[in-house]
Design an enzyme around this catalytic site. Sequence first.
Site, PDB file in Angstrom:
ATOM      1  N   GLU A 190       0.866  -1.181   0.000  1.00  0.00           N
ATOM      2  CA  GLU A 190       0.000   0.000   0.000  1.00  0.00           C
ATOM      3  C   GLU A 190       0.899   1.226   0.000  1.00  0.00           C
ATOM      4  O   GLU A 190       1.821   1.321   0.807  1.00  0.00           O
ATOM      5  CB  GLU A 190      -0.848   0.027   1.271  1.00  0.00           C
ATOM      6  CG  GLU A 190      -2.199  -0.604   1.118  1.00  0.00           C
ATOM      7  CD  GLU A 190      -3.005  -0.471   2.399  1.00  0.00           C
ATOM      8  OE1 GLU A 190      -2.852   0.538   3.112  1.00  0.00           O
ATOM      9  OE2 GLU A 190      -3.775  -1.403   2.687  1.00  0.00           O
ATOM     10  N   ASP A 239      -6.426   9.195  10.150  1.00  0.00           N
ATOM     11  CA  ASP A 239      -5.085   8.708  10.457  1.00  0.00           C
ATOM     12  C   ASP A 239      -4.587   9.198  11.804  1.00  0.00           C
ATOM     13  O   ASP A 239      -4.756  10.357  12.166  1.00  0.00           O
ATOM     14  CB  ASP A 239      -4.098   9.141   9.368  1.00  0.00           C
ATOM     15  CG  ASP A 239      -4.274   8.317   8.110  1.00  0.00           C
ATOM     16  OD1 ASP A 239      -4.295   7.085   8.239  1.00  0.00           O
ATOM     17  OD2 ASP A 239      -4.412   8.908   7.029  1.00  0.00           O
TER      18      ASP A 239
END
Lengths: 266, 414
Positions: free
Chosen positions: A49, A60
């Site tokens: 990724e 995040d």
Amino acid sequence: MLNPISLTFKNLKKEKRPALITYTVAGDSSKKQSLEILKAISNYADILEVGVPHNTPVADGGQIQTSAYRAIKNGIKMNHIFKIVSDFKKSKNSKPIIFMGYYNMIFQYGENNFLKKCKKSGVNGLIVVDLPWPENKNFSKKCKKNSINFIQLLSPTTSNKRLKSITKDSHDMIYYISMLSTTGGKLKVSPKKILANYNKIKKISPKKNCVIGFGITEKTISNFKNADGLVVGSQICKEITRSLNNRQNPVINVSNIVSKLRKKIS
Amino acid sequence: MKLKKKIPLIDQGDKLGFWGGKFGGNFVPETLKKPIEDLEIQFNKLKNNKNFIKERDKYFKNWIGTPTRFIKLKNLTKHVGGAQIWSKVVSDANGGAHKIYNATVHCLLAKRSGKKVIIGDTGAGYAGKMLSMAAKKFGLKCKIFMGAKDIARQQPNVKAMKKNGADIIPVYSGSQTLVDAVSECMRYWVANCDTTAMCVGSTVGPAIFVRICGWSTSQISRELKVQLMDEFGDIPKKLKLYNCVGGGSSSFGFWNEFMDYDKKQVEFIGVEAGGPANSKKHAAPLTYGSKIGILHGAAQYVNQNSDGQIEETESISAGLDYPGISPLHCFLKDTKRARYTAASDEEALKAYQIVTKYENLRPSLEPSHAFSVAIKEAKKLSKNTIVIINSCGDAYKDRGILEKKLGKKYVKSN
């Protein structure tokens, strides 16, 4: 012909182990270094990724934010990120690449242009954190037309009804968020409970490859050996930060961690 | 793209929460889909529920202290020499600003859904201060996310929040202002949405938060309509409503009840923060033609670079210092129902000096932006034009900045 992501899962089923999926941020800490990291870890990881850094990331945690801000500060632009992927794809040990990011970056590039560029540079899949179902229906269809795997996300708050609709509309790979958390949170739910939810998804949708992410680290990864795939991100980003602070080479240190992760599930 | 009549603007979005087919929506992580849907169901049910409205009005009246004053600024009118200048003194509300309406409604909703904790973002500190007040009133635990730069420049409100027992969580990421506070607050909600309610401090964020906030602040125009009828016997033939616009909650609330009037009769003027005169940075996406992008879960005009990174803003007023703008205002701009312009830091300070010189009114730096444009335009308008400025915040919180920029004599001791 199978999409490279699906092919990877198929081959690993024969090896009877989950796919190891790593997450690193493009351009962290520099364009060159992030490419070197990708090349080094692809000796051990199965799918990579690549985080597309954004400066208002709503999902995040601290580790990935630090990596993203570092990359943006060093001047990373969308076109550099495509270049990193196409350079990586030229290396001999390349693996499937998934972009993970926020929708505004795609929206500003233009959906069609973005997908064209993904295809050209060798991006195999997309995770768009803030484009949930059903808002992503059209875009996901466009991805399919361009042979790009659009990866739907599922979470512990996803209702059963929603789960059925989402998996029905999903491509070969789906991503289960293990717990209520931003990325990089400590595993606050027992592996048993996570696996129960995972099994529920597999029962509804046995043919789709389901990976588990959030809270997966060297310490926790071996609990989930029976999943189709496991994603490790924050621990890697944290290691890059630690290496830079100690004036060590992040490429070597990150590569060591990924090698260890791989051993834990092999 | 068209406005519909007789349907509240907050209810004019489509199934996916887009106004005009492109502003707003729900660009959120999967984890938040469920809590947002729960809140939508709850709010849609309650917003027409007589008991709930009665409860809301009870707290608005007895605790917030509605209605706030509607006053003529006689000396200022004489000084400017043009239109009649009036002000809706929303800073009369308990706590000193319009943010109390949204905070109260969110706490009422949170209590009904059995949540024990409520979290919120704040820029100028008003949204945080009011949420901490309301949380205390309704027995909820409260966490406020605030940029480190704003904590430094809005100390009076920080102290008030602490006094009310709220945890203040400083945000050090990015520009350390409101934009980062909202991001951090949303991140906290992602991780704790099972036990915690979130209040977004303005008409921004995922569609449901835009709607709840707009529904709450509309109290301002509901009162004003009655006050206009009392004063003039009718809605004036030439009425101009000036309001500062950051996220857009006070302006939307100030305008909502007049939405269906022809703009030739009731004109809306939104004043954004133009930033320092000598800086390229600003917080005025509508005035300076920013492109549509996604910020905090909604599509809107937003300051950003060509890649889609959100750009840093600059403004003397922390409450307007936000790179985006409510989807409702994007819709009002594109349908041409409202007109948007900007005032610079210097112009806002100048307006503050003029207003405080002639009137017993101390608008904070946010409404001072609106006063600046209103004073300039009122000069050229006829005597039968009624100009109203929403004085939606009190300058007490800005004393540090005012003292630094203008000297001690502009800061009163209370």
